[in-house]
Motif scaffolding. Structure first.
Motif, short mmCIF file in Angstrom:
data_model
loop_
_atom_site.label_atom_id
_atom_site.label_comp_id
_atom_site.label_asym_id
_atom_site.label_seq_id
_atom_site.Cartn_x
_atom_site.Cartn_y
_atom_site.Cartn_z
N ASN A 97 18.13 0.77 5.85
CA ASN A 97 17.74 1.19 4.46
C ASN A 97 16.18 1.05 4.50
N VAL A 98 15.79 2.20 3.34
CA VAL A 98 14.47 2.38 3.32
C VAL A 98 14.08 2.28 1.82
N ASP A 99 12.99 1.50 1.36
CA ASP A 99 12.48 1.63 -0.02
C ASP A 99 11.03 1.74 -0.04
N ILE A 100 10.44 2.54 -0.84
CA ILE A 100 9.07 2.88 -0.89
C ILE A 100 8.68 2.39 -2.41
N CYS A 101 7.54 1.46 -2.21
CA CYS A 101 7.01 0.99 -3.52
C CYS A 101 6.49 2.16 -4.18
N ALA A 102 6.70 2.33 -5.60
CA ALA A 102 5.97 3.31 -6.29
C ALA A 102 4.49 3.19 -6.65
N SER A 103 4.24 1.80 -6.72
CA SER A 103 2.69 1.45 -7.05
C SER A 103 1.82 1.25 -5.94
N ALA A 151 10.49 -5.43 -6.10
CA ALA A 151 10.85 -5.79 -7.37
C ALA A 151 9.76 -6.40 -7.85
N GLU A 152 9.71 -6.57 -9.10
CA GLU A 152 8.71 -7.10 -10.07
C GLU A 152 7.15 -6.54 -9.69
N ARG A 153 7.39 -5.21 -10.00
CA ARG A 153 6.37 -3.94 -9.81
C ARG A 153 5.74 -4.44 -8.48
N GLY A 154 6.52 -4.34 -7.38
CA GLY A 154 5.80 -4.53 -6.12
C GLY A 154 5.50 -5.78 -5.65
N THR A 155 5.69 -6.94 -6.45
CA THR A 155 5.02 -8.09 -5.87
C THR A 155 6.19 -8.90 -5.15
#
Length: 282
Positions: A175-181, A223-227
């Motif tokens: 799986n791959v996820d990219i942080c928007a912030s 999660a939690e705005r990238g934290t």
């Protein structure tokens, strides 16, 4: 599923930003849930004004929600790949209206979205591998494929298909996820857990270790705005880690020891986590 005793104990524990509680269990699905999607306001699950998905027989569908009614109307239904080649992943660049779609058998196709029609710009094939994920980068100028078996990250020019670079990782890519912030990338390494990469780097800054015995894809999301990150497993639990110090904040018990946690979702505007296993409840 979380036991009644654990839920009862949770009801007496003090509120904490670092503690998630079971709010509800939704069931009735005939087959396992393997993905989550939310509208931008985080008020609807797998819904919103537009609903897009690929199928196991190479079809790509888009449904539009009629605000005056509760129904969705089919807007796009297009055959992208042959019936024996399932859609593996897709990404959309809203600024240029580009759509990139990969298949289980290694194909990548990039389309221009024109109202209810997809016009193919170009296609490419990576033989004998699975492009597990795809994304746009550089303000839409680049399209990036993440290859499962080899751990290769392949970048091409969105307009011309010209190869920009190939960068191998030291692990497979689930799986791959990219942080928007931050642009950080979280990758399920299909070995000892989940690796966190800075944007445009091939060396992880840290690994969130989750014991695994089965080499299946497990979801991991920011999660939690990238934290924080939330990581699935092959033994019925999801793990919440802090980004800065790798600290394990909480274990979410979702099923038995044989339950695969392959779908995890976090709405963009809510401190809520959705977890699903192969038995189809979440």
């Amino acid at each position: 599923m979380v036991s009644a005793l654990e839920t009862f104990i949770d009801s007496f524990l003090p509120e904490s930003e670092d503690r998630y509680r079971l709010v509800a269990s939704l069931d009735g699905h005939g087959r396992p849930v393997n993905a989550f999607a939310f509208n931008t306001g985080s008020t609807l699950l797998a819904s919103g004004e537009w609903l897009c998905f690929g199928t196991g027989c190479g079809q790509f569908l888009v449904y539009h929600h009629n605000r005056k009614a509760s129904d969705f109307t089919e807007y796009i239904h297009q055959e992208i790949f042959p019936l024996n080649d399932s859609i593996e992943s897709f990404a959309f660049d809203p600024s240029a209206q580009h759509l990139a779609i990969t298949s289980h058998y290694g194909q990548l196709k990039v389309f221009q979205v024109d109202h209810a029609h997809l016009t193919k710009l170009w296609e490419d094939t990576l033989p004998d591998v699975i492009p597990q994920a795809v994304s746009f980068a550089d303000e839409g100028a680049s399209v990036i494929e993440y290859v499962m078996e080899t751990g290769m990250i392949s970048c091409k020019d969105t307009e011309t298909a010209t190869e920009k670079y190939n960068r191998p990782l030291k692990s497979a890519i689930g799986n791959v996820d990219i942080c928007a912030s931050s642009g950080n990338v979280l990758i399920n390494n299909m070995g000892n857990g989940f690796d966190l990469y800075p944007a445009n780097h091939t060396t992880p800054m840290r690994t969130f270790k989750v014991h695994m015995q089965k080499k299946f894809v497990k979801a991991g999301v920011f999660a939690e705005r990238g934290t924080a990150v939330v990581c699935g497993s092959d033994h019925g639990k999801a793990y919440v880690f802090g980004i800065d110090n790798r600290k394990l904040r909480q274990i979410l018990r979702h099923g038995g020891a044989e339950q695969m946690i392959q779908a995890v979702g976090v709405p963009p505007q809510a401190n809520t986590i959705f977890v699903s296993g192969k038995k189809g409840y979440w």
